[in-house]
Design a protein around this motif. Structure first.
Motif, PDB file in Angstrom:
ATOM      1  N   MET A 116      12.039 -12.072  -2.508  1.00  0.00           N
ATOM      2  CA  MET A 116      11.645 -11.264  -3.627  1.00  0.00           C
ATOM      3  C   MET A 116      10.323 -11.811  -4.159  1.00  0.00           C
ATOM      4  SD  MET A 116      14.283  -9.939  -6.488  1.00  0.00           S
ATOM      5  CE  MET A 116      15.550 -10.692  -5.543  1.00  0.00           C
ATOM      6  N   VAL A 117       9.401 -10.918  -4.405  1.00  0.00           N
ATOM      7  CA  VAL A 117       8.077 -11.312  -4.846  1.00  0.00           C
ATOM      8  C   VAL A 117       7.903 -10.869  -6.298  1.00  0.00           C
ATOM      9  CG1 VAL A 117       5.608 -11.104  -4.428  1.00  0.00           C
ATOM     10  CG2 VAL A 117       7.198 -11.111  -2.488  1.00  0.00           C
ATOM     11  N   GLU A 118       7.761 -11.839  -7.192  1.00  0.00           N
ATOM     12  CA  GLU A 118       7.577 -11.550  -8.620  1.00  0.00           C
ATOM     13  C   GLU A 118       6.286 -10.761  -8.813  1.00  0.00           C
ATOM     14  OE1 GLU A 118       8.866 -11.312 -12.334  1.00  0.00           O
ATOM     15  OE2 GLU A 118       9.940 -12.483 -10.818  1.00  0.00           O
ATOM     16  N   GLY A 119       6.362  -9.683  -9.547  1.00  0.00           N
ATOM     17  CA  GLY A 119       5.197  -8.856  -9.820  1.00  0.00           C
ATOM     18  C   GLY A 119       5.207  -7.536  -9.070  1.00  0.00           C
ATOM     19  N   ILE A 120       5.955  -7.455  -7.977  1.00  0.00           N
ATOM     20  CA  ILE A 120       6.119  -6.166  -7.289  1.00  0.00           C
ATOM     21  C   ILE A 120       7.285  -5.466  -7.967  1.00  0.00           C
ATOM     22  CG2 ILE A 120       6.742  -5.019  -5.132  1.00  0.00           C
ATOM     23  CD1 ILE A 120       5.253  -7.193  -3.646  1.00  0.00           C
ATOM     24  N   TYR A 121       7.048  -4.260  -8.435  1.00  0.00           N
ATOM     25  CA  TYR A 121       8.095  -3.585  -9.195  1.00  0.00           C
ATOM     26  C   TYR A 121       8.606  -2.300  -8.546  1.00  0.00           C
ATOM     27  CZ  TYR A 121       4.185  -0.825 -11.036  1.00  0.00           C
ATOM     28  OH  TYR A 121       3.073  -0.032 -11.156  1.00  0.00           O
ATOM     29  N   ARG A 122       8.000  -1.882  -7.439  1.00  0.00           N
ATOM     30  CA  ARG A 122       8.525  -0.691  -6.766  1.00  0.00           C
ATOM     31  C   ARG A 122       8.145  -0.745  -5.296  1.00  0.00           C
ATOM     32  NH1 ARG A 122       7.854   3.311 -10.306  1.00  0.00           N
ATOM     33  NH2 ARG A 122       5.599   3.151 -10.188  1.00  0.00           N
ATOM     34  N   THR A 123       9.095  -0.383  -4.439  1.00  0.00           N
ATOM     35  CA  THR A 123       8.826  -0.246  -3.010  1.00  0.00           C
ATOM     36  C   THR A 123       9.476   1.042  -2.515  1.00  0.00           C
ATOM     37  OG1 THR A 123      10.813  -1.502  -2.402  1.00  0.00           O
ATOM     38  CG2 THR A 123       8.747  -2.742  -2.590  1.00  0.00           C
ATOM     39  N   ARG A 124       8.843   1.615  -1.514  1.00  0.00           N
ATOM     40  CA  ARG A 124       9.370   2.811  -0.867  1.00  0.00           C
ATOM     41  C   ARG A 124       9.055   2.688   0.619  1.00  0.00           C
ATOM     42  NH1 ARG A 124       7.061   3.778  -5.542  1.00  0.00           N
ATOM     43  NH2 ARG A 124       5.000   3.826  -4.611  1.00  0.00           N
ATOM     44  N   VAL A 125       9.933   3.181   1.466  1.00  0.00           N
ATOM     45  CA  VAL A 125       9.661   3.166   2.896  1.00  0.00           C
ATOM     46  C   VAL A 125       9.272   4.564   3.352  1.00  0.00           C
ATOM     47  CG1 VAL A 125      11.120   1.168   3.385  1.00  0.00           C
ATOM     48  CG2 VAL A 125      12.096   3.459   3.521  1.00  0.00           C
ATOM     49  N   GLY A 126       8.459   4.589   4.402  1.00  0.00           N
ATOM     50  CA  GLY A 126       8.017   5.882   4.885  1.00  0.00           C
ATOM     51  C   GLY A 126       7.196   5.764   6.151  1.00  0.00           C
ATOM     52  N   TYR A 127       6.310   6.712   6.331  1.00  0.00           N
ATOM     53  CA  TYR A 127       5.513   6.822   7.542  1.00  0.00           C
ATOM     54  C   TYR A 127       4.044   6.984   7.151  1.00  0.00           C
ATOM     55  CZ  TYR A 127      10.258   8.144   8.696  1.00  0.00           C
ATOM     56  OH  TYR A 127      11.625   8.161   8.790  1.00  0.00           O
ATOM     57  N   CYS A 128       3.183   6.344   7.914  1.00  0.00           N
ATOM     58  CA  CYS A 128       1.767   6.349   7.571  1.00  0.00           C
ATOM     59  C   CYS A 128       0.932   6.213   8.850  1.00  0.00           C
ATOM     60  CB  CYS A 128       1.494   5.174   6.632  1.00  0.00           C
ATOM     61  SG  CYS A 128      -0.024   5.296   5.720  1.00  0.00           S
ATOM     62  N   GLY A 129      -0.317   6.644   8.767  1.00  0.00           N
ATOM     63  CA  GLY A 129      -1.267   6.390   9.838  1.00  0.00           C
ATOM     64  C   GLY A 129      -1.437   7.482  10.858  1.00  0.00           C
ATOM     65  N   GLY A 130      -0.690   8.548  10.750  1.00  0.00           N
ATOM     66  CA  GLY A 130      -0.799   9.607  11.742  1.00  0.00           C
ATOM     67  C   GLY A 130      -1.640  10.773  11.270  1.00  0.00           C
ATOM     68  N   PHE A 187       5.880   0.553   4.531  1.00  0.00           N
ATOM     69  CA  PHE A 187       6.416   0.554   3.181  1.00  0.00           C
ATOM     70  C   PHE A 187       5.254   0.529   2.207  1.00  0.00           C
ATOM     71  CE2 PHE A 187       5.955  -3.995   3.665  1.00  0.00           C
ATOM     72  CZ  PHE A 187       5.662  -4.451   2.380  1.00  0.00           C
ATOM     73  N   GLU A 188       5.487   1.157   1.082  1.00  0.00           N
ATOM     74  CA  GLU A 188       4.488   1.256   0.033  1.00  0.00           C
ATOM     75  C   GLU A 188       5.009   0.461  -1.150  1.00  0.00           C
ATOM     76  OE1 GLU A 188       2.116   5.018  -1.742  1.00  0.00           O
ATOM     77  OE2 GLU A 188       4.289   5.140  -1.946  1.00  0.00           O
ATOM     78  N   PHE A 189       4.124  -0.210  -1.850  1.00  0.00           N
ATOM     79  CA  PHE A 189       4.556  -1.007  -2.992  1.00  0.00           C
ATOM     80  C   PHE A 189       3.611  -0.812  -4.165  1.00  0.00           C
ATOM     81  CE2 PHE A 189       1.777  -3.604  -0.402  1.00  0.00           C
ATOM     82  CZ  PHE A 189       0.885  -4.143  -1.322  1.00  0.00           C
ATOM     83  N   ASP A 190       4.155  -0.984  -5.350  1.00  0.00           N
ATOM     84  CA  ASP A 190       3.370  -1.003  -6.577  1.00  0.00           C
ATOM     85  C   ASP A 190       3.587  -2.365  -7.213  1.00  0.00           C
ATOM     86  OD1 ASP A 190       2.529   1.705  -6.365  1.00  0.00           O
ATOM     87  OD2 ASP A 190       4.459   2.356  -7.148  1.00  0.00           O
ATOM     88  N   TYR A 191       2.540  -2.879  -7.830  1.00  0.00           N
ATOM     89  CA  TYR A 191       2.639  -4.217  -8.394  1.00  0.00           C
ATOM     90  C   TYR A 191       1.873  -4.315  -9.702  1.00  0.00           C
ATOM     91  CZ  TYR A 191      -2.059  -5.095  -6.470  1.00  0.00           C
ATOM     92  OH  TYR A 191      -3.391  -5.032  -6.170  1.00  0.00           O
ATOM     93  N   ASP A 192       2.215  -5.336 -10.460  1.00  0.00           N
ATOM     94  CA  ASP A 192       1.577  -5.631 -11.731  1.00  0.00           C
ATOM     95  C   ASP A 192       0.495  -6.669 -11.475  1.00  0.00           C
ATOM     96  OD1 ASP A 192       0.841  -6.685 -14.227  1.00  0.00           O
ATOM     97  OD2 ASP A 192       2.870  -6.512 -15.040  1.00  0.00           O
ATOM     98  N   GLY A 193      -0.758  -6.265 -11.554  1.00  0.00           N
ATOM     99  CA  GLY A 193      -1.889  -7.144 -11.279  1.00  0.00           C
ATOM    100  C   GLY A 193      -2.006  -8.318 -12.237  1.00  0.00           C
ATOM    101  N   ASP A 194      -1.298  -8.274 -13.364  1.00  0.00           N
ATOM    102  CA  ASP A 194      -1.290  -9.416 -14.287  1.00  0.00           C
ATOM    103  C   ASP A 194      -0.325 -10.500 -13.820  1.00  0.00           C
ATOM    104  OD1 ASP A 194      -3.176  -8.240 -15.981  1.00  0.00           O
ATOM    105  OD2 ASP A 194      -1.619  -7.270 -17.204  1.00  0.00           O
ATOM    106  N   LEU A 195       0.611 -10.140 -12.933  1.00  0.00           N
ATOM    107  CA  LEU A 195       1.615 -11.098 -12.458  1.00  0.00           C
ATOM    108  C   LEU A 195       1.358 -11.584 -11.040  1.00  0.00           C
ATOM    109  CD1 LEU A 195       4.872  -9.398 -13.805  1.00  0.00           C
ATOM    110  CD2 LEU A 195       3.601 -11.308 -14.819  1.00  0.00           C
ATOM    111  N   ILE A 196       0.686 -10.763 -10.230  1.00  0.00           N
ATOM    112  CA  ILE A 196       0.451 -11.129  -8.831  1.00  0.00           C
ATOM    113  C   ILE A 196      -0.820 -10.433  -8.346  1.00  0.00           C
ATOM    114  CG2 ILE A 196       1.874  -9.256  -7.891  1.00  0.00           C
ATOM    115  CD1 ILE A 196       2.788 -11.307  -5.726  1.00  0.00           C
TER     116      ILE A 196
END
Length: 185
Positions: free
Chosen positions: A1-15, A32-41
């Motif tokens: 678990m990485v402190e500061g990442i608050y959302r992840t989603r899996v999917g498909y990319c690059g095509g 996978f796509e992630f959202d993070y808090d730039g103040d924490l990480i």
């Protein structure tokens, strides 16, 4: 678990084709796509973690399983490229991990989201009640954290500090505690 990442989603990319799916992935890679808090990480810290949490020498030949970092802007591109060079120098070999611009990210099917959590019936049942809307479940920080614990990340000490915040039933809490205890962390 990485402190500061608050959302992840899996999917498909690059095509290039539209609407890939697991059964018809076309020219896409699983991502996978992630959202993070730039103040924490920082993005740099996240990319450093990436190198230690996947198999960069994966050479399956299948586009579906390619090792790729997708970047959103020039800054992320530079960070990813510099990080790859540092990691390759550290381990003494090069990797075939591609670094490419993000085009479009398609969410994977619902049954792929928070996959490890969904395989624990007591916990899955709780999250269906907590998040009857599947998009709320997919975007949930709590579901992301519980999924990570179910996969074997995180410590028992940390789990005990935050388990009440997940909103699980007593059965769901017990199941999650048993899983993490089983990992011996």
């Amino acid at each position: 678990m990485v402190e500061g990442i608050y959302r992840t989603r899996v999917g498909y990319c690059g095509g290039i084709a539209d609407n890939p799916s697991y059964r018809n992935i076309k020219d896409y890679s699983e991502a996978f796509e992630f959202d993070y808090d730039g103040d924490l990480i920082t993005y740099d810290s996240i990319i450093e973690t990436f190198w230690y949490s996947h198999t960069p020498e994966n050479r399956t030949g299948k586009t579906q399983y390619k090792s790729i970092i997708f970047y959103r802007n020039q800054e992320e591109k530079i960070i990813a490229e510099d990080s790859r060079k540092r990691f390759e120098n550290q381990v003494g070999r090069s990797f075939n991990t591609e670094i490419r611009p993000l085009s479009k990210f398609y969410l994977a099917e619902n049954y792929h989201q928070k996959f490890f959590l969904q395989n624990v019936q007591e916990i899955r049942k709780d999250f269906i009640e907590i998040y009857p809307n599947i998009m709320d479940f997919i975007n949930s920080t709590s579901a992301m954290k519980v999924n990570s614990y179910c996969k074997g990340n995180g410590t028992l000490k940390r789990l005990k500090q935050e388990i009440e915040s997940f909103g699980l039933s007593s059965q769901g809490e017990k199941a999650l505690l048993d899983i993490v205890e089983g990992y011996g962390k």
